[in-house]
Design a protein around this motif. Structure first.
Motif, short mmCIF file in Angstrom:
data_model
loop_
_atom_site.label_atom_id
_atom_site.label_comp_id
_atom_site.label_asym_id
_atom_site.label_seq_id
_atom_site.Cartn_x
_atom_site.Cartn_y
_atom_site.Cartn_z
N TYR A 107 -16.11 25.84 11.02
CA TYR A 107 -15.23 27.00 10.90
C TYR A 107 -15.96 28.28 11.30
O TYR A 107 -15.44 29.11 12.07
N VAL A 108 -17.18 28.44 10.80
CA VAL A 108 -17.97 29.63 11.12
C VAL A 108 -18.29 29.67 12.61
O VAL A 108 -18.15 30.72 13.27
N VAL A 109 -18.72 28.54 13.17
CA VAL A 109 -19.04 28.47 14.59
C VAL A 109 -17.80 28.78 15.43
O VAL A 109 -17.88 29.47 16.46
N SER A 110 -16.63 28.29 14.99
CA SER A 110 -15.40 28.54 15.73
C SER A 110 -15.10 30.03 15.82
O SER A 110 -14.75 30.55 16.88
N TRP A 111 -15.28 30.72 14.70
CA TRP A 111 -15.02 32.17 14.72
C TRP A 111 -16.05 32.90 15.57
O TRP A 111 -15.71 33.86 16.29
N LEU A 112 -17.31 32.47 15.53
CA LEU A 112 -18.33 33.11 16.36
C LEU A 112 -18.00 32.95 17.85
O LEU A 112 -18.13 33.90 18.63
N LEU A 113 -17.57 31.75 18.23
CA LEU A 113 -17.26 31.51 19.64
C LEU A 113 -15.97 32.20 20.08
O LEU A 113 -15.86 32.62 21.23
N ILE A 114 -15.02 32.32 19.17
CA ILE A 114 -13.82 33.10 19.50
C ILE A 114 -14.20 34.57 19.71
O ILE A 114 -13.65 35.26 20.58
N GLY A 115 -15.16 35.04 18.91
CA GLY A 115 -15.66 36.40 19.11
C GLY A 115 -16.32 36.56 20.47
O GLY A 115 -16.13 37.58 21.16
N VAL A 116 -17.07 35.55 20.89
CA VAL A 116 -17.69 35.57 22.21
C VAL A 116 -16.61 35.61 23.30
O VAL A 116 -16.71 36.36 24.28
N SER A 117 -15.57 34.79 23.13
CA SER A 117 -14.48 34.78 24.10
C SER A 117 -13.79 36.14 24.18
O SER A 117 -13.45 36.61 25.27
N ALA A 118 -13.58 36.76 23.03
CA ALA A 118 -12.92 38.07 23.02
C ALA A 118 -13.76 39.11 23.75
O ALA A 118 -13.23 39.94 24.51
N LEU A 119 -15.09 39.07 23.53
CA LEU A 119 -15.98 40.01 24.23
C LEU A 119 -15.99 39.72 25.73
O LEU A 119 -15.97 40.62 26.55
N TRP A 120 -16.04 38.44 26.06
CA TRP A 120 -16.08 38.02 27.47
C TRP A 120 -14.82 38.47 28.20
O TRP A 120 -14.87 38.96 29.33
N MET A 121 -13.68 38.34 27.53
CA MET A 121 -12.40 38.73 28.13
C MET A 121 -12.10 40.22 27.95
O MET A 121 -11.13 40.73 28.52
N GLN A 122 -12.90 40.88 27.08
CA GLN A 122 -12.65 42.28 26.73
C GLN A 122 -11.22 42.46 26.23
O GLN A 122 -10.49 43.35 26.64
N ASP A 123 -10.85 41.56 25.31
CA ASP A 123 -9.47 41.53 24.81
C ASP A 123 -9.51 41.25 23.31
O ASP A 123 -9.71 40.12 22.88
N ALA A 124 -9.31 42.30 22.51
CA ALA A 124 -9.35 42.15 21.06
C ALA A 124 -8.20 41.32 20.52
O ALA A 124 -8.26 40.81 19.40
N SER A 125 -7.12 41.19 21.31
CA SER A 125 -5.98 40.42 20.84
C SER A 125 -6.33 38.94 20.65
O SER A 125 -5.64 38.23 19.92
N VAL A 126 -7.39 38.48 21.32
CA VAL A 126 -7.84 37.10 21.12
C VAL A 126 -8.19 36.86 19.65
O VAL A 126 -7.84 35.84 19.07
N LEU A 127 -8.87 37.84 19.06
CA LEU A 127 -9.23 37.72 17.64
C LEU A 127 -7.99 37.76 16.76
O LEU A 127 -7.90 37.03 15.77
N LEU A 128 -7.04 38.62 17.10
CA LEU A 128 -5.81 38.72 16.32
C LEU A 128 -5.04 37.41 16.37
O LEU A 128 -4.57 36.90 15.34
N HIS A 129 -4.92 36.82 17.56
CA HIS A 129 -4.19 35.56 17.69
C HIS A 129 -4.92 34.42 16.98
O HIS A 129 -4.27 33.54 16.40
#
Length: 218
Positions: A107-129
């Protein structure tokens, strides 16, 4: 290349997962009288060539994720999920228990990698979704646990699935839950056939995860 890399990483992570499994502390809760004695984690991890048998399906799931997710920057979170699916399925099938320390780390790793994806895409909505998927899928399975025989280990695992599915959209999230329930229901009917009225434990964790991967095709 993304398919090969995803399969390779998921397979390698799964291949070393027995090392983590062997070091897990045993649960301290009192065993259920209706269940057989629990097989120690170390014994489950000591099966010959277990790493290879876990690596093969993990690599296949990693390849499926890479081949079906249209936005490759959302792929990283699915690699550890693919790697963890076989070992969680193995433990759940054998002892009807999802190890908290594996699920919580996933679970923790999943959130860390979603954070990486959001930074990579420069899209904060990824975290919201991801948050919406987390809350929605977890809430649904929590309700099932309150109303029926769903184990809380499955409820915790559903939060991981929600984090991965949320950024892929409402349709993927819906079908991830739907396919998981359908697969679990079909297997459950097969297991209880001819034994109505008996308590037949069903390891739902593997079907929850397989349903999530099946939804990637939608």
């Amino acid at each position: 290349m993304p398919i090969v890399l995803s399969a390779l990483l998921a397979g390698l992570l799964a291949a070393v997962s027995p090392l983590l499994l062997a070091r897990l502390p045993e649960p301290t809760a009192e065993p259920d009288d209706d269940m057989p004695p629990k097989i120690p984690y170390a014994d489950l991890a000591a099966v010959p060539r277990l790493g290879l048998w876990l690596a093969l399906p993990a690599a296949a799931l990693g390849a499926v994720a890479a081949a079906t997710i249209s936005e490759p920057r959302l792929l990283p979170v699915w690699i550890p999920i693919a790697a963890a699916t076989p070992v969680l399925a193995w433990v759940d099938w054998k002892v009807h228990l999802l190890p908290y320390l594996i699920v919580s780390r996933l679970y923790v790793v999943s959130w860390l990698l979603i954070g990486v994806s959001a930074l990579w895409m420069q899209d904060a909505s990824v975290l919201l979704h991801a948050l919406i998927g987390n809350v929605a899928v977890f809430g649904f399975y929590f309700l099932l646990a309150v109303l029926g025989p769903m184990g809380y280990g499955d409820v915790r695992l559903s939060a991981v699935v929600g984090v991965g599915l949320g950024p892929l959209g409402l349709v993927a999230t819906y079908y991830g839950v739907f396919f998981g329930l359908c697969i679990g229901a079909v297997v459950g009917l097969v297991l209880v056939r001819g034994r109505i009225g008996q308590r037949i434990p069903i390891a739902f964790g593997p079907y929850l995860l397989l349903g999530a991967f099946a939804s990637l095709w939608v």
